[in-house]
Write an enzyme that holds these catalytic residues in place. Structure first.
Site, PDB file in Angstrom:
ATOM      1  N   TRP A 156      12.655  -5.899  -8.329  1.00 48.13           N
ATOM      2  CA  TRP A 156      11.756  -7.204  -8.810  1.00 48.13           C
ATOM      3  C   TRP A 156      10.622  -7.942  -7.864  1.00 48.13           C
ATOM      4  O   TRP A 156       9.681  -8.343  -8.525  1.00 48.13           O
ATOM      5  CB  TRP A 156      13.169  -8.436  -8.677  1.00 48.13           C
ATOM      6  CG  TRP A 156      12.812  -9.684  -9.187  1.00 48.13           C
ATOM      7  CD1 TRP A 156      12.952  -9.959 -10.546  1.00 48.13           C
ATOM      8  CD2 TRP A 156      11.876 -10.732  -8.956  1.00 48.13           C
ATOM      9  NE1 TRP A 156      12.436 -11.269 -11.035  1.00 48.13           N
ATOM     10  CE2 TRP A 156      12.065 -11.815  -9.839  1.00 48.13           C
ATOM     11  CE3 TRP A 156      11.343 -10.800  -7.625  1.00 48.13           C
ATOM     12  CZ2 TRP A 156      11.133 -12.886  -9.662  1.00 48.13           C
ATOM     13  CZ3 TRP A 156      10.728 -12.380  -7.374  1.00 48.13           C
ATOM     14  CH2 TRP A 156      10.672 -13.042  -8.656  1.00 48.13           C
ATOM     15  N   TYR A 206       6.700  -8.452  -9.286  1.00 40.41           N
ATOM     16  CA  TYR A 206       6.514  -9.741  -9.323  1.00 40.41           C
ATOM     17  C   TYR A 206       4.968  -9.812  -8.467  1.00 40.41           C
ATOM     18  O   TYR A 206       4.065 -10.205  -9.041  1.00 40.41           O
ATOM     19  CB  TYR A 206       7.225 -10.791  -8.665  1.00 40.41           C
ATOM     20  CG  TYR A 206       6.814 -12.153  -8.634  1.00 40.41           C
ATOM     21  CD1 TYR A 206       6.825 -13.157 -10.034  1.00 40.41           C
ATOM     22  CD2 TYR A 206       6.256 -12.596  -7.628  1.00 40.41           C
ATOM     23  CE1 TYR A 206       6.543 -14.446  -9.731  1.00 40.41           C
ATOM     24  CE2 TYR A 206       5.708 -14.288  -7.397  1.00 40.41           C
ATOM     25  CZ  TYR A 206       5.927 -14.658  -8.743  1.00 40.41           C
ATOM     26  OH  TYR A 206       5.416 -16.269  -8.503  1.00 40.41           O
ATOM     27  N   ASP A 264      16.219  -9.851 -13.525  1.00 40.81           N
ATOM     28  CA  ASP A 264      15.827 -11.358 -13.305  1.00 40.81           C
ATOM     29  C   ASP A 264      17.100 -12.112 -14.157  1.00 40.81           C
ATOM     30  O   ASP A 264      17.053 -11.751 -15.426  1.00 40.81           O
ATOM     31  CB  ASP A 264      14.579 -11.563 -13.839  1.00 40.81           C
ATOM     32  CG  ASP A 264      14.339 -12.991 -13.594  1.00 40.81           C
ATOM     33  OD1 ASP A 264      14.795 -14.003 -14.287  1.00 40.81           O
ATOM     34  OD2 ASP A 264      13.188 -13.240 -12.960  1.00 40.81           O
TER      35      ASP A 264
END
Length: 502
Positions: A434, A438, A454
């Site tokens: 994640w 990002y 998420d």
């Protein structure tokens, strides 16, 4: 190569868009008018020329190579750029577009340097560049410099010698000769019009256009929620963002402050750099355009997202001005709220950042983000005592020690480069899929990322019609992520308002 002969620039399609002054095509092509020798943006407000007098070009460089001069009314130098589309099918085309992006960003000053950065020969670079852009790299670079000089002359009161230097010319004599030869106009002639726009920090406001719609309020709210005191301030009422930054230009790192303001009357961003970074305009303008996603094609994005984009059309992908800063923010934001991450970021900046020079600072913007080498040498205990758990403190130190060798620290490449960068980030301690996704979504302004695992995204997806999958939004999944996050944030607002009344 005659750009007007390109299938993608069929006059039968371009001319109706020119008649309609269709902003969707602004910056994607230009029109040269043979009766005047001038080339314009599709949105130019002058009387539409006859079809027989129009030639269409894929870039300003092609128009200038065909001996057309830029319009003084619509100002082609302000136009948004064509977004960089990576292709896994055509490596040569990807390289040619990456080369143009490096030239636009002032990252290379010669064909030899550009070829070396791309890992190909000079000859191969010239061949693929001409095939894709219709001009040589040197012609493209010369057009970029002249248009930047034209913009600085029109938007500022800076001495012409400083304008020439900022645009990349090594001498005033060469600049004057090139300007007169290409535009048949003395540089000083552009100073006889309206005075430069008033600015918020005592410096010129450079005008950067974008394609509407642009969800300005949504972007500013996104930035405001994450703004670290001392580094960045956001004024929603005035539609401005002020922040400190470092920028590499001409082989040196310059530090200062910029203020950006969204014009309320036209699709234009006003960029006001302080004196310390004004001379980096060739590198600063592309950086700001990427940071605020000014080159996006909202019509294409929103069409692909369909109903998902109806609530907030024109939502943009906020990038960053410093990839290391964005990476640190991503680590600090792991498994905590946005507000908590902002608090940790403020402590981090106060402890390890440095002060802006007095002449550059402003209320709320008086610090520079910590450098990687500072964090690489910091004891884990010095970071942990800020309230940052030890594992994240160790992750920040490992990230800083790997900098700048990481692929992520450099410019974006193609899909293979993206996958390699993601794998490299995940291999670092404390950085999971994640966080890596990002970082690349915002640090590389990658348009097609859907961060795995998420919780908010999973919940929002469950509320959409059955069978909806992230793949439905390719190649704009990053914009879908922002839409889903914003919808979740908007849904939570009434609850927060009720809590305040208790």
């Amino acid at each position: 190569m005659d750009a007007s002969d390109s299938p993608a620039l069929d006059p039968e399609h371009c001319y109706p868009a020119l008649q309609a002054r269709d902003a969707r095509f602004d910056g994607l092509w230009f029109v040269g008018v043979t009766s005047t020798g001038i080339y314009c943006r599709p949105v130019c407000r002058v009387r539409t020329p006859r079809r027989d007098n129009c030639r269409f070009f894929a870039s300003a460089a092609q128009a200038e190579a065909a001996q057309f001069r830029p319009c003084l009314k619509c100002r082609p130098e302000m136009a948004p750029a064509a977004p960089l589309r990576w292709s896994v099918m055509d490596a040569s085309r990807t390289l040619a577009r990456q080369a143009a992006a490096l030239l636009e960003g002032g990252e290379s000053e010669s064909v030899e340097d550009l070829a070396r950065r791309l890992g190909i020969s000079d000859r191969h670079l010239r061949r693929i560049f001409a095939a894709e852009h219709g001009v040589s790299p040197l012609q493209y670079l010369q057009t970029r410099r002249l248009l930047l000089a034209k913009q600085l002359l029109a938007d500022s009161a800076q001495p012409i010698t400083e304008v020439a230097a900022a645009a990349g010319f090594r001498s005033l004599r060469r600049f004057n000769a090139a300007f007169v030869e290409q535009y048949r106009l003395q540089p000083s002639a552009l100073r006889r019009g309206a005075p430069p726009v008033a600015t918020a920090c005592g410096e010129p406001a450079l005008r950067l256009a974008y394609r509407p719609p642009y969800a300005v309020e949504a972007l500013l709210e996104f930035l405001a929620a994450r703004a670290i005191p001392g580094i960045e301030t956001v004024d929603l009422a005035q539609r401005t963002v002020s922040r400190s930054l470092r920028i590499r230009h001409g082989g040196r790192v310059h530090a200062g402050r910029v203020v950006v303001r969204f014009d309320t009357a036209q699709p234009v961003l006003l960029l006001s750099p302080c004196a310390a970074v004004w001379g980096t305009a060739a590198s600063l303008i592309p950086l700001v355009r990427r940071w605020l996603d000014l080159d996006a094609e909202p019509a294409a994005i929103d069409t692909r997202l369909g109903d998902l984009a109806e609530t907030t059309p024109g939502l943009r992908l906020a990038g960053c001005t410093d990839r290391f800063e964005l990476a640190v923010r991503a680590v600090l934001g792991q498994q905590v709220t946005v507000a908590a991450a902002r608090t940790l970021g403020a402590r981090f900046v106060q402890r390890f950042g440095t002060s802006l020079d007095a002449g550059q600072a402003a209320p709320g913007v008086d610090r520079l983000f910590p450098l990687p080498e500072t964090i690489a040498q910091a004891p884990v205990e010095a970071i942990a005592e800020l309230g940052i758990i030890r594992r994240r403190a160790e992750a920040l130190i490992a990230l800083a020690r790997a900098w700048p060798r990481l692929r992520y620290a450099g410019e974006a490449g193609g899909q293979a480069e993206f996958e390699a960068a993601h794998a490299e980030l995940v291999a670092l301690p404390g950085i999971g899929p994640w966080t890596a996704a990002y970082m690349l979504m915002r640090g590389w302004s990658w348009p097609d990322v859907f961060p795995p695992g998420d919780v908010v995204l999973r919940k929002q997806l469950a509320e959409l019609p059955a069978g909806t999958m992230p793949q439905d939004w390719q190649p704009y999944r990053s914009y879908a992520v922002l839409q889903l996050w914003r919808q979740a944030a908007m849904a939570s607002r009434p609850i927060k308002d009720k809590d305040k009344d208790k």
